[in-house]
Design a protein around this motif. Structure first.
Motif, PDB file in Angstrom:
ATOM      1  N   GLY A  13      -5.057  -3.261   8.369  1.00 37.52           N
ATOM      2  CA  GLY A  13      -3.702  -2.948   8.802  1.00 37.52           C
ATOM      3  C   GLY A  13      -3.667  -2.318  10.180  1.00 37.52           C
ATOM      4  O   GLY A  13      -4.653  -2.297  10.911  1.00 37.52           O
ATOM      5  N   ARG A  14      -2.530  -1.774  10.493  1.00 33.61           N
ATOM      6  CA  ARG A  14      -2.317  -1.172  11.811  1.00 33.61           C
ATOM      7  C   ARG A  14      -3.226   0.046  12.006  1.00 33.61           C
ATOM      8  O   ARG A  14      -3.591   0.718  11.042  1.00 33.61           O
ATOM      9  N   PRO A  15      -3.530   0.346  13.248  1.00 33.03           N
ATOM     10  CA  PRO A  15      -4.286   1.576  13.519  1.00 33.03           C
ATOM     11  C   PRO A  15      -3.335   2.780  13.508  1.00 33.03           C
ATOM     12  O   PRO A  15      -2.129   2.637  13.734  1.00 33.03           O
ATOM     13  N   PHE A  16      -3.874   3.916  13.221  1.00 32.43           N
ATOM     14  CA  PHE A  16      -3.130   5.175  13.264  1.00 32.43           C
ATOM     15  C   PHE A  16      -3.852   6.074  14.272  1.00 32.43           C
ATOM     16  O   PHE A  16      -4.647   6.930  13.884  1.00 32.43           O
ATOM     17  N   PRO A  17      -3.609   5.869  15.569  1.00 32.86           N
ATOM     18  CA  PRO A  17      -4.399   6.569  16.587  1.00 32.86           C
ATOM     19  C   PRO A  17      -4.376   8.090  16.469  1.00 32.86           C
ATOM     20  O   PRO A  17      -5.391   8.741  16.705  1.00 32.86           O
ATOM     21  N   ASP A  18      -3.255   8.655  16.079  1.00 34.63           N
ATOM     22  CA  ASP A  18      -3.183  10.116  15.955  1.00 34.63           C
ATOM     23  C   ASP A  18      -3.816  10.623  14.671  1.00 34.63           C
ATOM     24  O   ASP A  18      -4.064  11.821  14.535  1.00 34.63           O
ATOM     25  N   HIS A  19      -4.056   9.717  13.727  1.00 32.86           N
ATOM     26  CA  HIS A  19      -4.583  10.119  12.418  1.00 32.86           C
ATOM     27  C   HIS A  19      -5.654   9.132  11.941  1.00 32.86           C
ATOM     28  O   HIS A  19      -5.783   8.880  10.751  1.00 32.86           O
ATOM     29  N   HIS A  20      -6.439   8.588  12.880  1.00 27.41           N
ATOM     30  CA  HIS A  20      -7.406   7.546  12.541  1.00 27.41           C
ATOM     31  C   HIS A  20      -8.434   7.981  11.497  1.00 27.41           C
ATOM     32  O   HIS A  20      -8.957   7.162  10.764  1.00 27.41           O
ATOM     33  N   ASP A  21      -8.701   9.272  11.420  1.00 24.24           N
ATOM     34  CA  ASP A  21      -9.665   9.764  10.437  1.00 24.24           C
ATOM     35  C   ASP A  21      -8.987  10.267   9.163  1.00 24.24           C
ATOM     36  O   ASP A  21      -9.645  10.796   8.275  1.00 24.24           O
ATOM     37  N   ARG A  22      -7.667  10.069   9.058  1.00 27.30           N
ATOM     38  CA  ARG A  22      -6.908  10.575   7.916  1.00 27.30           C
ATOM     39  C   ARG A  22      -6.122   9.506   7.174  1.00 27.30           C
ATOM     40  O   ARG A  22      -5.743   9.705   6.032  1.00 27.30           O
ATOM     41  N   ILE A  23      -5.842   8.372   7.822  1.00 26.57           N
ATOM     42  CA  ILE A  23      -5.062   7.299   7.209  1.00 26.57           C
ATOM     43  C   ILE A  23      -5.743   5.964   7.507  1.00 26.57           C
ATOM     44  O   ILE A  23      -6.155   5.720   8.637  1.00 26.57           O
ATOM     45  N   SER A  24      -5.825   5.120   6.489  1.00 22.60           N
ATOM     46  CA  SER A  24      -6.244   3.734   6.725  1.00 22.60           C
ATOM     47  C   SER A  24      -5.291   2.814   5.965  1.00 22.60           C
ATOM     48  O   SER A  24      -4.664   3.221   4.986  1.00 22.60           O
ATOM     49  N   GLU A  25      -5.190   1.592   6.444  1.00 19.94           N
ATOM     50  CA  GLU A  25      -4.272   0.616   5.849  1.00 19.94           C
ATOM     51  C   GLU A  25      -4.952  -0.732   5.772  1.00 19.94           C
ATOM     52  O   GLU A  25      -5.621  -1.152   6.716  1.00 19.94           O
ATOM     53  N   THR A  26      -4.766  -1.408   4.648  1.00 18.74           N
ATOM     54  CA  THR A  26      -5.296  -2.757   4.441  1.00 18.74           C
ATOM     55  C   THR A  26      -4.271  -3.546   3.648  1.00 18.74           C
ATOM     56  O   THR A  26      -3.698  -3.031   2.694  1.00 18.74           O
ATOM     57  N   GLU A  27      -4.037  -4.785   4.041  1.00 17.83           N
ATOM     58  CA  GLU A  27      -3.189  -5.662   3.243  1.00 17.83           C
ATOM     59  C   GLU A  27      -4.105  -6.564   2.432  1.00 17.83           C
ATOM     60  O   GLU A  27      -4.991  -7.226   2.972  1.00 17.83           O
ATOM     61  N   VAL A  28      -3.890  -6.580   1.140  1.00 18.40           N
ATOM     62  CA  VAL A  28      -4.739  -7.346   0.234  1.00 18.40           C
ATOM     63  C   VAL A  28      -3.944  -8.512  -0.329  1.00 18.40           C
ATOM     64  O   VAL A  28      -2.859  -8.323  -0.884  1.00 18.40           O
ATOM     65  N   GLY A  29      -4.486  -9.712  -0.168  1.00 22.22           N
ATOM     66  CA  GLY A  29      -3.840 -10.910  -0.680  1.00 22.22           C
ATOM     67  C   GLY A  29      -4.457 -11.335  -1.994  1.00 22.22           C
ATOM     68  O   GLY A  29      -5.680 -11.323  -2.150  1.00 22.22           O
ATOM     69  N   PHE A  30      -3.619 -11.706  -2.951  1.00 23.45           N
ATOM     70  CA  PHE A  30      -4.050 -12.146  -4.267  1.00 23.45           C
ATOM     71  C   PHE A  30      -3.734 -13.621  -4.430  1.00 23.45           C
ATOM     72  O   PHE A  30      -2.868 -14.150  -3.736  1.00 23.45           O
ATOM     73  N   PRO A  31      -4.399 -14.283  -5.370  1.00 26.49           N
ATOM     74  CA  PRO A  31      -4.057 -15.677  -5.635  1.00 26.49           C
ATOM     75  C   PRO A  31      -2.568 -15.818  -5.953  1.00 26.49           C
ATOM     76  O   PRO A  31      -1.982 -14.948  -6.583  1.00 26.49           O
ATOM     77  N   GLY A  32      -1.981 -16.882  -5.484  1.00 24.65           N
ATOM     78  CA  GLY A  32      -0.559 -17.103  -5.720  1.00 24.65           C
ATOM     79  C   GLY A  32       0.314 -16.552  -4.607  1.00 24.65           C
ATOM     80  O   GLY A  32       1.530 -16.553  -4.713  1.00 24.65           O
ATOM     81  N   GLY A  33      -0.293 -16.064  -3.536  1.00 21.88           N
ATOM     82  CA  GLY A  33       0.471 -15.604  -2.384  1.00 21.88           C
ATOM     83  C   GLY A  33       1.013 -14.192  -2.481  1.00 21.88           C
ATOM     84  O   GLY A  33       1.847 -13.790  -1.684  1.00 21.88           O
TER      85      GLY A  33
END
Length: 169
Positions: A13-33
């Protein structure tokens, strides 16, 4: 960072420059969209609702309000669920707290590790469990089990260093 089972696709996901060591984001896709955005947060220890923790929560609110997928925030909030509820965070993001209702921090004998899920995802939440016996201290990992997403049963495990892991069973 997120690790995913081979049947799932993930994109960072998007970067969080002010909180790069505190927040991470990932979009996970599953079968069926179907896609879910998974965010992980690590608030500062011993600060409660300090200004720097409020800033991290505000960054999460801003991020979640731009999402067009169901989402889940898992993390070491370093505060009890009641404190986060009283802050109004769940209402601001349009989500619900889901917890294991047990101590996840051994030092404080309290629950600091839990999830906030979007209202859209709440209906698919089966359980939150403390992963007892995990070789980590002072916190126990917690897992969130989701069911009904295109007949897949998905567990999101909050592991060491707040790195989420998705597994299918």
């Amino acid at each position: 960072a997120a690790l995913v089972h081979q049947n799932f696709g993930a994109k960072r996901g998007r970067p969080f420059p002010d909180h790069h060591d505190r927040i991470s984001e990932t979009e996970v896709g599953f079968p069926g969209g179907i896609s879910i955005t998974v965010l992980s947060v690590y608030l500062h220890c011993g600060d409660g609702l300090s200004q720097r923790n409020r800033d991290i929560l505000a960054a999460l609110v801003a991020a979640v309000l731009t999402l067009n997928t169901p989402w889940c925030i898992g993390g070491d909030f370093n505060m009890e669920p009641s404190v986060l509820i009283a802050s109004g965070f769940a209402e601001k993001v349009g989500g619900e707290l889901v917890t294991a209702n047990g101590a996840t921090c051994f030092q404080a004998n309290t629950e600091f590790d839990f999830f906030v899920v979007s209202h859209a995802l709440a209906a698919y939440t089966k359980s939150v469990r403390i992963c007892e016996g995990a070789p980590c201290r002072p916190h126990a990992p917690v897992s969130l089990c989701l069911i009904g997403l295109r007949s897949q049963q998905v567990i999101w495990k909050q592991r060491l260093f707040n790195k989420p892991v998705l597994d299918a069973i």
